[in-house]
Design a protein around this motif. Structure first.
Motif, PDB file in Angstrom:
ATOM      1  N   GLU A 193     -89.086  28.142 -28.032  1.00 30.02           N
ATOM      2  CA  GLU A 193     -88.307  29.288 -27.470  1.00 30.02           C
ATOM      3  C   GLU A 193     -87.292  29.882 -28.429  1.00 30.02           C
ATOM      4  N   ILE A 194     -87.331  31.403 -28.292  1.00 28.14           N
ATOM      5  CA  ILE A 194     -86.405  31.991 -29.214  1.00 28.14           C
ATOM      6  C   ILE A 194     -85.531  32.711 -28.087  1.00 28.14           C
ATOM      7  N   GLU A 195     -84.023  32.344 -28.255  1.00 27.49           N
ATOM      8  CA  GLU A 195     -83.077  32.634 -27.375  1.00 27.49           C
ATOM      9  C   GLU A 195     -82.120  33.689 -27.944  1.00 27.49           C
ATOM     10  N   ALA A 196     -81.614  34.347 -26.901  1.00 24.74           N
ATOM     11  CA  ALA A 196     -80.790  35.648 -27.346  1.00 24.74           C
ATOM     12  C   ALA A 196     -79.333  34.993 -28.173  1.00 24.74           C
ATOM     13  N   GLU A 197     -78.966  35.433 -29.102  1.00 24.08           N
ATOM     14  CA  GLU A 197     -77.725  35.013 -29.696  1.00 24.08           C
ATOM     15  C   GLU A 197     -76.467  35.812 -29.179  1.00 24.08           C
ATOM     16  N   ILE A 198     -76.875  37.048 -28.559  1.00 27.06           N
ATOM     17  CA  ILE A 198     -75.718  37.833 -28.048  1.00 27.06           C
ATOM     18  C   ILE A 198     -75.920  38.128 -26.554  1.00 27.06           C
ATOM     19  N   ALA A 199     -75.153  38.534 -25.847  1.00 27.58           N
ATOM     20  CA  ALA A 199     -75.335  39.189 -24.477  1.00 27.58           C
ATOM     21  C   ALA A 199     -75.610  40.799 -24.939  1.00 27.58           C
ATOM     22  N   GLY A 200     -76.585  41.633 -24.305  1.00 23.70           N
ATOM     23  CA  GLY A 200     -76.603  42.871 -24.569  1.00 23.70           C
ATOM     24  C   GLY A 200     -78.071  43.415 -23.875  1.00 23.70           C
ATOM     25  N   VAL A 201     -78.575  44.488 -24.504  1.00 21.12           N
ATOM     26  CA  VAL A 201     -79.719  45.054 -23.685  1.00 21.12           C
ATOM     27  C   VAL A 201     -80.788  45.159 -25.104  1.00 21.12           C
ATOM     28  N   VAL A 202     -81.889  44.803 -24.791  1.00 15.88           N
ATOM     29  CA  VAL A 202     -82.852  44.893 -25.577  1.00 15.88           C
ATOM     30  C   VAL A 202     -83.312  46.250 -25.715  1.00 15.88           C
ATOM     31  N   GLU A 203     -83.232  46.736 -26.938  1.00 14.37           N
ATOM     32  CA  GLU A 203     -83.423  48.088 -27.308  1.00 14.37           C
ATOM     33  C   GLU A 203     -85.051  48.358 -27.878  1.00 14.37           C
ATOM     34  N   GLU A 204     -85.460  47.265 -28.523  1.00 12.89           N
ATOM     35  CA  GLU A 204     -86.666  47.547 -29.191  1.00 12.89           C
ATOM     36  C   GLU A 204     -87.683  46.020 -29.161  1.00 12.89           C
ATOM     37  N   ILE A 205     -88.880  46.026 -28.788  1.00 11.67           N
ATOM     38  CA  ILE A 205     -89.761  44.944 -29.110  1.00 11.67           C
ATOM     39  C   ILE A 205     -90.724  45.229 -30.099  1.00 11.67           C
ATOM     40  N   CYS A 206     -90.573  44.564 -30.995  1.00 14.06           N
ATOM     41  CA  CYS A 206     -91.329  44.828 -32.406  1.00 14.06           C
ATOM     42  C   CYS A 206     -92.874  44.426 -32.543  1.00 14.06           C
ATOM     43  N   LEU A 207     -93.073  43.525 -31.698  1.00 15.44           N
ATOM     44  CA  LEU A 207     -94.484  42.615 -31.857  1.00 15.44           C
ATOM     45  C   LEU A 207     -94.841  42.573 -30.344  1.00 15.44           C
ATOM     46  N   PRO A 208     -96.124  42.917 -30.364  1.00 15.53           N
ATOM     47  CA  PRO A 208     -96.756  42.651 -28.698  1.00 15.53           C
ATOM     48  C   PRO A 208     -97.103  41.107 -28.569  1.00 15.53           C
ATOM     49  N   GLU A 209     -97.230  40.342 -27.631  1.00 15.73           N
ATOM     50  CA  GLU A 209     -97.858  39.215 -27.384  1.00 15.73           C
ATOM     51  C   GLU A 209     -99.005  39.133 -27.914  1.00 15.73           C
ATOM     52  N   GLY A 210     -99.196  37.844 -28.521  1.00 10.40           N
ATOM     53  CA  GLY A 210    -100.674  37.587 -29.102  1.00 10.40           C
ATOM     54  C   GLY A 210    -100.617  37.912 -30.534  1.00 10.40           C
ATOM     55  N   SER A 211     -99.573  38.297 -30.885  1.00 11.09           N
ATOM     56  CA  SER A 211     -99.425  39.044 -32.554  1.00 11.09           C
ATOM     57  C   SER A 211     -99.059  37.381 -33.329  1.00 11.09           C
ATOM     58  N   SER A 212     -99.814  37.377 -34.404  1.00 15.20           N
ATOM     59  CA  SER A 212     -99.771  36.569 -35.771  1.00 15.20           C
ATOM     60  C   SER A 212     -98.710  37.344 -36.652  1.00 15.20           C
ATOM     61  N   THR A 213     -97.641  36.420 -37.021  1.00 13.79           N
ATOM     62  CA  THR A 213     -96.742  36.873 -37.966  1.00 13.79           C
ATOM     63  C   THR A 213     -95.981  35.937 -38.854  1.00 13.79           C
ATOM     64  N   GLU A 214     -95.508  36.108 -39.842  1.00 13.98           N
ATOM     65  CA  GLU A 214     -94.788  35.422 -40.898  1.00 13.98           C
ATOM     66  C   GLU A 214     -93.350  34.840 -40.151  1.00 13.98           C
ATOM     67  N   VAL A 215     -92.774  33.905 -40.833  1.00 17.96           N
ATOM     68  CA  VAL A 215     -91.359  33.436 -40.496  1.00 17.96           C
ATOM     69  C   VAL A 215     -90.508  34.381 -41.149  1.00 17.96           C
ATOM     70  N   GLY A 216     -89.524  34.792 -40.484  1.00 19.35           N
ATOM     71  CA  GLY A 216     -88.736  35.812 -40.885  1.00 19.35           C
ATOM     72  C   GLY A 216     -88.785  37.250 -40.546  1.00 19.35           C
ATOM     73  N   THR A 217     -90.102  37.558 -39.623  1.00 22.16           N
ATOM     74  CA  THR A 217     -90.374  38.809 -39.462  1.00 22.16           C
ATOM     75  C   THR A 217     -89.180  39.074 -38.000  1.00 22.16           C
ATOM     76  N   VAL A 218     -88.915  40.349 -37.878  1.00 23.68           N
ATOM     77  CA  VAL A 218     -87.942  40.729 -36.937  1.00 23.68           C
ATOM     78  C   VAL A 218     -88.868  40.981 -35.478  1.00 23.68           C
ATOM     79  N   ILE A 219     -88.704  40.438 -34.474  1.00 24.84           N
ATOM     80  CA  ILE A 219     -89.483  40.573 -33.378  1.00 24.84           C
ATOM     81  C   ILE A 219     -88.838  41.434 -32.199  1.00 24.84           C
ATOM     82  N   CYS A 220     -87.536  41.668 -32.211  1.00 23.73           N
ATOM     83  CA  CYS A 220     -86.775  42.572 -31.259  1.00 23.73           C
ATOM     84  C   CYS A 220     -85.403  42.754 -31.943  1.00 23.73           C
ATOM     85  N   ARG A 221     -84.911  43.834 -31.209  1.00 26.02           N
ATOM     86  CA  ARG A 221     -83.440  44.281 -31.551  1.00 26.02           C
ATOM     87  C   ARG A 221     -82.722  44.108 -30.241  1.00 26.02           C
ATOM     88  N   ILE A 222     -81.463  43.828 -30.401  1.00 24.16           N
ATOM     89  CA  ILE A 222     -80.726  43.834 -28.995  1.00 24.16           C
ATOM     90  C   ILE A 222     -79.337  44.399 -29.317  1.00 24.16           C
TER      91      ILE A 222
END
Length: 78
Positions: A46-75
């Motif tokens: 499970e990936i947890e939020a590091e800060i309180a805030g608002v999810v501004e952007e989700i960069c990858l949809p469910e079911g995506s395969s990606t590499e370690v280090g990839t940005v998945i969202c912005r808060i």
């Protein structure tokens, strides 16, 4: 704004699957809240939020395969 990235999961893990989102764009989150689940060949994490805030952007949809280090969202901190 903070970028949430796929964490390093082990020396041999290079690619993971983003299996489930627990939030959506515009969601208010608190530090420690589960954002998403990722899965490698060996484990689910499970990936947890590091800060309180608002999810501004989700960069990858469910079911995506990606590499370690990839940005998945912005808060945006609140």
């Amino acid at each position: 704004m903070i970028e949430v990235r796929i964490p390093k999961m082990g020396a041999s893990t290079v690619e993971v699957d983003l299996t489930k989102w627990h939030v959506s764009t515009g969601s208010h989150v608190v530090a420690g809240q589960v954002l998403a689940e990722i899965e490698s060949e060996k484990t689910t994490i499970e990936i947890e939020a590091e800060i309180a805030g608002v999810v501004e952007e989700i960069c990858l949809p469910e079911g995506s395969s990606t590499e370690v280090g990839t940005v998945i969202c912005r808060i945006k901190a609140t």
